[in-house]
Scaffold this motif. Structure first.
Motif, PDB file in Angstrom:
ATOM      1  N   LEU A  94       0.805  -1.152   0.018  1.00  0.00           N
ATOM      2  CA  LEU A  94       0.075   0.051  -0.016  1.00  0.00           C
ATOM      3  C   LEU A  94       0.780   1.218  -0.073  1.00  0.00           C
ATOM      4  CD1 LEU A  94      -2.781  -1.126   2.445  1.00  0.00           C
ATOM      5  CD2 LEU A  94      -3.069  -0.612  -0.121  1.00  0.00           C
ATOM      6  N   SER A  95       2.043   1.152   0.626  1.00  0.00           N
ATOM      7  CA  SER A  95       2.892   2.342   0.238  1.00  0.00           C
ATOM      8  C   SER A  95       3.558   2.830  -0.827  1.00  0.00           C
ATOM      9  CB  SER A  95       4.057   2.130   1.538  1.00  0.00           C
ATOM     10  OG  SER A  95       4.798   1.279   1.020  1.00  0.00           O
ATOM     11  N   GLY A  96       3.433   1.635  -1.700  1.00  0.00           N
ATOM     12  CA  GLY A  96       3.970   1.983  -2.835  1.00  0.00           C
ATOM     13  C   GLY A  96       2.941   1.989  -4.308  1.00  0.00           C
ATOM     14  N   THR A  97       1.786   1.604  -3.762  1.00  0.00           N
ATOM     15  CA  THR A  97       0.735   1.261  -4.763  1.00  0.00           C
ATOM     16  C   THR A  97      -0.391   2.075  -4.125  1.00  0.00           C
ATOM     17  OG1 THR A  97       1.675  -0.802  -5.556  1.00  0.00           O
ATOM     18  CG2 THR A  97      -0.630   0.096  -6.345  1.00  0.00           C
ATOM     19  N   HIS A  98      -0.739   2.999  -4.853  1.00  0.00           N
ATOM     20  CA  HIS A  98      -1.983   3.992  -4.381  1.00  0.00           C
ATOM     21  C   HIS A  98      -3.216   3.744  -5.258  1.00  0.00           C
ATOM     22  CE1 HIS A  98       0.605   5.850  -1.413  1.00  0.00           C
ATOM     23  NE2 HIS A  98       1.487   5.944  -2.501  1.00  0.00           N
ATOM     24  N   SER A  99      -2.826   2.905  -6.184  1.00  0.00           N
ATOM     25  CA  SER A  99      -4.031   2.763  -7.284  1.00  0.00           C
ATOM     26  C   SER A  99      -3.401   1.674  -8.216  1.00  0.00           C
ATOM     27  CB  SER A  99      -4.323   4.029  -8.151  1.00  0.00           C
ATOM     28  OG  SER A  99      -3.656   4.492  -8.999  1.00  0.00           O
ATOM     29  N   VAL A 113      -9.145   1.932  -9.410  1.00  0.00           N
ATOM     30  CA  VAL A 113      -8.500   1.257 -10.704  1.00  0.00           C
ATOM     31  C   VAL A 113      -8.708   2.157 -11.903  1.00  0.00           C
ATOM     32  CG1 VAL A 113      -8.796  -0.649 -12.224  1.00  0.00           C
ATOM     33  CG2 VAL A 113      -8.803  -0.899  -9.558  1.00  0.00           C
ATOM     34  N   SER A 114      -7.777   2.808 -12.602  1.00  0.00           N
ATOM     35  CA  SER A 114      -7.954   3.695 -13.761  1.00  0.00           C
ATOM     36  C   SER A 114      -8.463   2.932 -15.065  1.00  0.00           C
ATOM     37  CB  SER A 114      -6.657   4.328 -13.916  1.00  0.00           C
ATOM     38  OG  SER A 114      -5.414   3.540 -14.391  1.00  0.00           O
ATOM     39  N   ASP A 115      -8.136   1.821 -15.275  1.00  0.00           N
ATOM     40  CA  ASP A 115      -8.419   0.981 -16.462  1.00  0.00           C
ATOM     41  C   ASP A 115      -9.648   0.234 -16.148  1.00  0.00           C
ATOM     42  OD1 ASP A 115      -8.877  -0.471 -18.718  1.00  0.00           O
ATOM     43  OD2 ASP A 115      -6.795  -0.802 -18.753  1.00  0.00           O
ATOM     44  N   PRO A 116     -10.825   0.333 -16.974  1.00  0.00           N
ATOM     45  CA  PRO A 116     -12.009  -0.326 -16.981  1.00  0.00           C
ATOM     46  C   PRO A 116     -11.806  -2.161 -17.030  1.00  0.00           C
ATOM     47  CG  PRO A 116     -12.606   1.453 -18.021  1.00  0.00           C
ATOM     48  CD  PRO A 116     -10.985   1.601 -18.009  1.00  0.00           C
ATOM     49  N   GLN A 117     -10.886  -2.148 -17.795  1.00  0.00           N
ATOM     50  CA  GLN A 117     -10.478  -3.509 -18.175  1.00  0.00           C
ATOM     51  C   GLN A 117     -10.091  -4.156 -16.750  1.00  0.00           C
ATOM     52  OE1 GLN A 117      -8.329  -3.604 -21.910  1.00  0.00           O
ATOM     53  NE2 GLN A 117      -9.960  -3.694 -23.056  1.00  0.00           N
ATOM     54  N   GLN A 135     -10.370  -3.020 -13.825  1.00  0.00           N
ATOM     55  CA  GLN A 135     -11.319  -3.012 -12.846  1.00  0.00           C
ATOM     56  C   GLN A 135     -12.197  -4.448 -12.624  1.00  0.00           C
ATOM     57  OE1 GLN A 135     -12.020  -0.446 -10.538  1.00  0.00           O
ATOM     58  NE2 GLN A 135     -13.611  -1.920  -9.578  1.00  0.00           N
ATOM     59  N   GLU A 136     -12.431  -5.201 -13.543  1.00  0.00           N
ATOM     60  CA  GLU A 136     -13.139  -6.319 -13.492  1.00  0.00           C
ATOM     61  C   GLU A 136     -12.244  -7.389 -12.889  1.00  0.00           C
ATOM     62  OE1 GLU A 136     -15.038  -9.638 -16.431  1.00  0.00           O
ATOM     63  OE2 GLU A 136     -15.259  -7.769 -17.248  1.00  0.00           O
ATOM     64  N   SER A 137     -10.967  -7.479 -13.471  1.00  0.00           N
ATOM     65  CA  SER A 137      -9.951  -8.239 -12.816  1.00  0.00           C
ATOM     66  C   SER A 137      -9.688  -8.226 -11.209  1.00  0.00           C
ATOM     67  CB  SER A 137      -8.741  -8.527 -13.374  1.00  0.00           C
ATOM     68  OG  SER A 137      -8.865  -8.989 -14.724  1.00  0.00           O
ATOM     69  N   TYR A 138      -9.623  -6.921 -11.044  1.00  0.00           N
ATOM     70  CA  TYR A 138      -9.271  -6.524  -9.542  1.00  0.00           C
ATOM     71  C   TYR A 138     -10.640  -6.939  -8.775  1.00  0.00           C
ATOM     72  CZ  TYR A 138      -8.583  -3.200  -5.470  1.00  0.00           C
ATOM     73  OH  TYR A 138      -8.659  -2.781  -4.321  1.00  0.00           O
ATOM     74  N   GLN A 139     -11.845  -6.739  -9.153  1.00  0.00           N
ATOM     75  CA  GLN A 139     -12.806  -7.082  -8.263  1.00  0.00           C
ATOM     76  C   GLN A 139     -12.892  -8.605  -8.073  1.00  0.00           C
ATOM     77  OE1 GLN A 139     -14.932  -5.414  -6.360  1.00  0.00           O
ATOM     78  NE2 GLN A 139     -13.677  -3.371  -7.131  1.00  0.00           N
ATOM     79  N   ALA A 140     -12.473  -9.262  -9.274  1.00  0.00           N
ATOM     80  CA  ALA A 140     -12.755 -10.816  -9.191  1.00  0.00           C
ATOM     81  C   ALA A 140     -11.609 -11.273  -8.133  1.00  0.00           C
ATOM     82  CB  ALA A 140     -12.242 -11.350 -10.520  1.00  0.00           C
ATOM     83  N   ILE A 141     -10.367 -10.451  -8.183  1.00  0.00           N
ATOM     84  CA  ILE A 141      -9.365 -11.000  -7.018  1.00  0.00           C
ATOM     85  C   ILE A 141      -9.905 -10.426  -5.720  1.00  0.00           C
ATOM     86  CG2 ILE A 141      -7.153 -10.499  -6.294  1.00  0.00           C
ATOM     87  CD1 ILE A 141      -6.426  -9.952  -9.024  1.00  0.00           C
ATOM     88  N   CYS A 142     -10.514  -9.501  -5.502  1.00  0.00           N
ATOM     89  CA  CYS A 142     -11.079  -9.131  -4.197  1.00  0.00           C
ATOM     90  C   CYS A 142     -12.250  -9.861  -3.786  1.00  0.00           C
ATOM     91  CB  CYS A 142     -11.682  -7.462  -4.491  1.00  0.00           C
ATOM     92  SG  CYS A 142     -10.136  -6.368  -4.537  1.00  0.00           S
ATOM     93  N   THR A 143     -13.088 -10.295  -4.688  1.00  0.00           N
ATOM     94  CA  THR A 143     -14.153 -11.206  -4.147  1.00  0.00           C
ATOM     95  C   THR A 143     -13.616 -12.539  -3.809  1.00  0.00           C
ATOM     96  OG1 THR A 143     -15.546 -10.092  -5.865  1.00  0.00           O
ATOM     97  CG2 THR A 143     -16.406 -12.304  -5.085  1.00  0.00           C
ATOM     98  N   SER A 144     -12.627 -13.156  -4.431  1.00  0.00           N
ATOM     99  CA  SER A 144     -12.066 -14.231  -4.137  1.00  0.00           C
ATOM    100  C   SER A 144     -11.428 -14.392  -2.899  1.00  0.00           C
ATOM    101  CB  SER A 144     -11.130 -14.941  -5.306  1.00  0.00           C
ATOM    102  OG  SER A 144     -10.402 -15.950  -4.913  1.00  0.00           O
ATOM    103  N   TRP A 145     -10.702 -13.274  -2.608  1.00  0.00           N
ATOM    104  CA  TRP A 145     -10.106 -13.007  -1.362  1.00  0.00           C
ATOM    105  C   TRP A 145     -10.950 -13.133  -0.259  1.00  0.00           C
ATOM    106  CZ3 TRP A 145      -6.748  -7.691  -0.185  1.00  0.00           C
ATOM    107  CH2 TRP A 145      -6.036  -7.868   0.950  1.00  0.00           C
TER     108      TRP A 145
END
Length: 133
Positions: A29-34, A109-113, A115-125
């Motif tokens: 989180l300190s190196g990645t803000h988005s 997440v800046s890129d809509p493409q 965003q979908e993968s990011y949400q899938a990872i979060c949901t799995s988590w």
């Protein structure tokens, strides 16, 4: 090794495991803000995979601690205060880590493409014991 020493060791391992997970979250989180690139998403996915595996390991530690704690209490080898203190330290540390997890799941997440993968990872988590991404 007596049961009280074993219990203390199990909780020490659980605390170290939790500390490692918290430090990795803080570092990320300190190196990645988005999430702005596929590399950011890959790094996030790697972090989540490690975190999910650490959570399973934590479950093993805490189940072992529970069984040992019950045995120690039933056999009169230690008092309830020791068991509560060990469990309380893990509970306090876990609450601190939960805030970081929430931050990691709410990154912009800046890129809509992506965003979908990011949400899938979060949901799995949140919903699955093993990483499926």
């Amino acid at each position: 090794m007596n049961p009280v020493s074993l219990l203390t060791m199990v909780f020490a391992l659980a605390f170290i495991n939790m500390l490692m997970g918290t430090v990795s979250l803080k570092t990320f989180l300190s190196g990645t803000h988005s999430i702005n690139s596929p590399i950011d998403l890959q790094n996030f996915a790697a972090l989540v995979r490690r975190h999910m595996i650490q959570a399973l390991l934590q479950l093993v530690f805490l189940l072992a601690g529970m069984v040992l704690g019950i045995y120690i209490l039933a056999s009169g080898q230690a008092g309830l205060l020791l068991i509560l203190a060990l469990n309380g330290s893990i509970l306090v540390a876990a609450n601190l880590g939960k805030k970081l997890e929430k931050q990691a799941r709410q990154l912009p997440v800046s890129d809509p493409q992506l965003q979908e993968s990011y949400q899938a990872i979060c949901t799995s988590w949140i919903n699955k014991p093993f990483p499926d991404f």
